[in-house]
Design an enzyme around this catalytic site. Structure first.
Site, PDB file in Angstrom:
ATOM      1  N   SER A 113       0.870  -1.362  -0.069  1.00 14.74           N
ATOM      2  CA  SER A 113       0.028  -0.043  -0.146  1.00 14.74           C
ATOM      3  C   SER A 113       1.017   1.361   0.166  1.00 14.74           C
ATOM      4  O   SER A 113       0.602   2.168  -0.626  1.00 14.74           O
ATOM      5  CB  SER A 113      -0.878   0.076   1.300  1.00 14.74           C
ATOM      6  OG  SER A 113      -1.776  -1.124   1.340  1.00 14.74           O
ATOM      7  N   SER A 114       1.975   1.227   0.659  1.00 17.56           N
ATOM      8  CA  SER A 114       2.811   2.436   0.780  1.00 17.56           C
ATOM      9  C   SER A 114       3.654   2.681  -0.359  1.00 17.56           C
ATOM     10  O   SER A 114       3.967   3.529  -0.492  1.00 17.56           O
ATOM     11  CB  SER A 114       3.992   2.276   2.112  1.00 17.56           C
ATOM     12  OG  SER A 114       3.115   2.063   3.370  1.00 17.56           O
ATOM     13  N   LYS A 152       0.314 -10.548   7.577  1.00 15.44           N
ATOM     14  CA  LYS A 152       0.496  -9.103   7.904  1.00 15.44           C
ATOM     15  C   LYS A 152      -0.790  -8.536   8.352  1.00 15.44           C
ATOM     16  O   LYS A 152      -1.945  -8.291   7.417  1.00 15.44           O
ATOM     17  CB  LYS A 152       1.150  -8.109   6.651  1.00 15.44           C
ATOM     18  CG  LYS A 152       1.106  -6.861   7.028  1.00 15.44           C
ATOM     19  CD  LYS A 152       1.625  -6.114   5.563  1.00 15.44           C
ATOM     20  CE  LYS A 152       1.890  -4.531   5.779  1.00 15.44           C
ATOM     21  NZ  LYS A 152       0.646  -3.910   6.369  1.00 15.44           N
ATOM     22  N   TYR A 155      -1.593 -10.889   3.506  1.00 13.48           N
ATOM     23  CA  TYR A 155      -1.916  -9.328   3.923  1.00 13.48           C
ATOM     24  C   TYR A 155      -3.520  -9.214   4.153  1.00 13.48           C
ATOM     25  O   TYR A 155      -4.133  -9.243   3.144  1.00 13.48           O
ATOM     26  CB  TYR A 155      -1.530  -8.607   2.758  1.00 13.48           C
ATOM     27  CG  TYR A 155      -1.199  -7.072   2.973  1.00 13.48           C
ATOM     28  CD1 TYR A 155      -1.794  -6.423   4.067  1.00 13.48           C
ATOM     29  CD2 TYR A 155      -0.923  -6.274   1.829  1.00 13.48           C
ATOM     30  CE1 TYR A 155      -1.880  -5.145   4.362  1.00 13.48           C
ATOM     31  CE2 TYR A 155      -0.704  -4.963   2.053  1.00 13.48           C
ATOM     32  CZ  TYR A 155      -1.453  -4.277   3.352  1.00 13.48           C
ATOM     33  OH  TYR A 155      -1.120  -3.080   3.477  1.00 13.48           O
ATOM     34  N   ASP A 206       0.186   1.379  12.388  1.00  9.93           N
ATOM     35  CA  ASP A 206       1.209   2.125  13.254  1.00  9.93           C
ATOM     36  C   ASP A 206       0.969   2.507  14.342  1.00  9.93           C
ATOM     37  O   ASP A 206       1.703   2.549  15.390  1.00  9.93           O
ATOM     38  CB  ASP A 206       1.941   3.204  12.282  1.00  9.93           C
ATOM     39  CG  ASP A 206       2.479   2.405  10.917  1.00  9.93           C
ATOM     40  OD1 ASP A 206       2.116   1.497  10.653  1.00  9.93           O
ATOM     41  OD2 ASP A 206       2.908   3.167  10.176  1.00  9.93           O
ATOM     42  N   GLY A 233       0.051  -3.922  11.939  1.00 12.75           N
ATOM     43  CA  GLY A 233      -0.122  -3.305  10.714  1.00 12.75           C
ATOM     44  C   GLY A 233      -0.182  -1.857  10.908  1.00 12.75           C
ATOM     45  O   GLY A 233       0.291  -0.953  10.678  1.00 12.75           O
TER      46      GLY A 233
END
Length: 305
Positions: free
Chosen positions: A49-50, A167, A139, A194, A192
């Site tokens: 995603s990032s 994840k 994920y 943060d 996941g």
């Protein structure tokens, strides 16, 4: 040595790097990889995603992971996210990843059509079969994928010997407990979200993969160390300081990764360009937000490192 040892710890989710024309900038990507090596992180999670994966072509994603591996191979644990919204392209990326020697591949479920669990399992297993000598990370990000990893689907996927864990980017922290309990010691669960790294680790996650680690990996490394040492009081203070940075990063109109890249430029001298449309680039007010977030990171470093 456990097969999951190499995945424990801080694994930043890697940002895509572009040149002035919006094309993949391999030299900037290599510089960014070296930044993480110098910081001492455990590994990198690439093309997720990032990394704006949903807006990158198959060839773009190959260029990114090739540049990453040129610098990181043998130095960092690399997980490459290979999921596309069709099996054929996903398998192609899985094969390419294995050829490059990544430690693991990862995949979200297929999006848009709401597929039954047996179809999702078939999709993941087909991707894994494309890289038969490479480990596989599920994920789970239901708020974006529209599909949740259930106990039954996770049990089905654990029949695949390449699957090593999850994840988990779902927001309920108790999901981590469920996956840890079901998988046991042979599987890893990555936190996941943060903002709840501390909570996720306390609930049993043994590592973290996060999109804001990329602008402040040293703060997350310190947070991880405090948790390992059992200093949860100071860990909570640091988590709060990290969260203030995150709240600032998402307070503007621009996409968070556009803000993140500006923070990197300000604090680290790394220029990854902007983000790929339709993600929103920075405007003048967002540049101020990025500057304030960058200053918050500097302040937290002074207080906690």
């Amino acid at each position: 040595m456990s097969r999951i040892d190499k995945y424990r710890g801080i694994i930043p989710a890697f940002y895509a790097g572009y040149d002035a024309n919006g094309e993949i900038n391999t030299e900037a990507i290599k510089k960014y990889v070296q930044f993480f090596i110098d910081k001492g992180v455990q590994g990198l999670y690439v093309n997720g995603s990032s990394g704006e994966c949903i807006y990158l072509s198959v060839e773009d994603r190959k260029k990114v992971i090739e540049a990453v591996m040129e610098v990181a191979k043998g130095k960092l644990t690399i997980i490459n996210h290979v999921a596309c919204n069709n099996t054929k392209d996903s398998v192609e990326l899985a094969k390419h990843s294995e050829e490059l020697g990544v430690e693991a591949i990862a995949a979200i479920p297929p999006i848009y059509f709401k597929l039954p669990e047996y179809s999702i399992a078939g999709y993941w297993n087909a991707i894994s079969a494309g890289a038969p000598n490479t480990e596989f990370v599920i994920y789970n990000i239901p708020q974006l994928a529209g599909v949740s990893l259930t106990k039954s689907l996770y049990a089905e996927m654990r029949k695949n010997p390449n699957v090593i864990g999850v994840k988990n980017s779902s927001m309920p922290v108790q999901d981590i407990q469920m996956f840890v309990a079901d998988g046991g010691d042979d599987y890893i669960v990555f936190n996941g979200p943060d903002e709840q790294y501390l909570g996720g680790r306390v609930m049993g996650a043994e590592g973290g993969i996060g999109g804001t680690y990329g602008v402040m990996p040293d703060l997350f490394l310190k947070l991880d160390k405090l948790i390992a040492e059992g200093d949860l009081k100071l860990a909570k203070k640091l988590q709060y300081a990290i969260n203030e940075v995150i709240y600032k990063m998402v307070s503007g109109k621009a996409n968070m990764y556009a803000v993140a890249k500006e923070i990197l430029r300000l604090n680290e001298g790394i220029d990854l360009g902007s983000v790929r449309e339709p993600l929103q680039a920075l405007n003048d007010s967002d540049k101020l937000i990025a500057k304030e977030a960058a200053e918050l990171i500097v302040k937290a470093r002074e207080l906690y490192l």
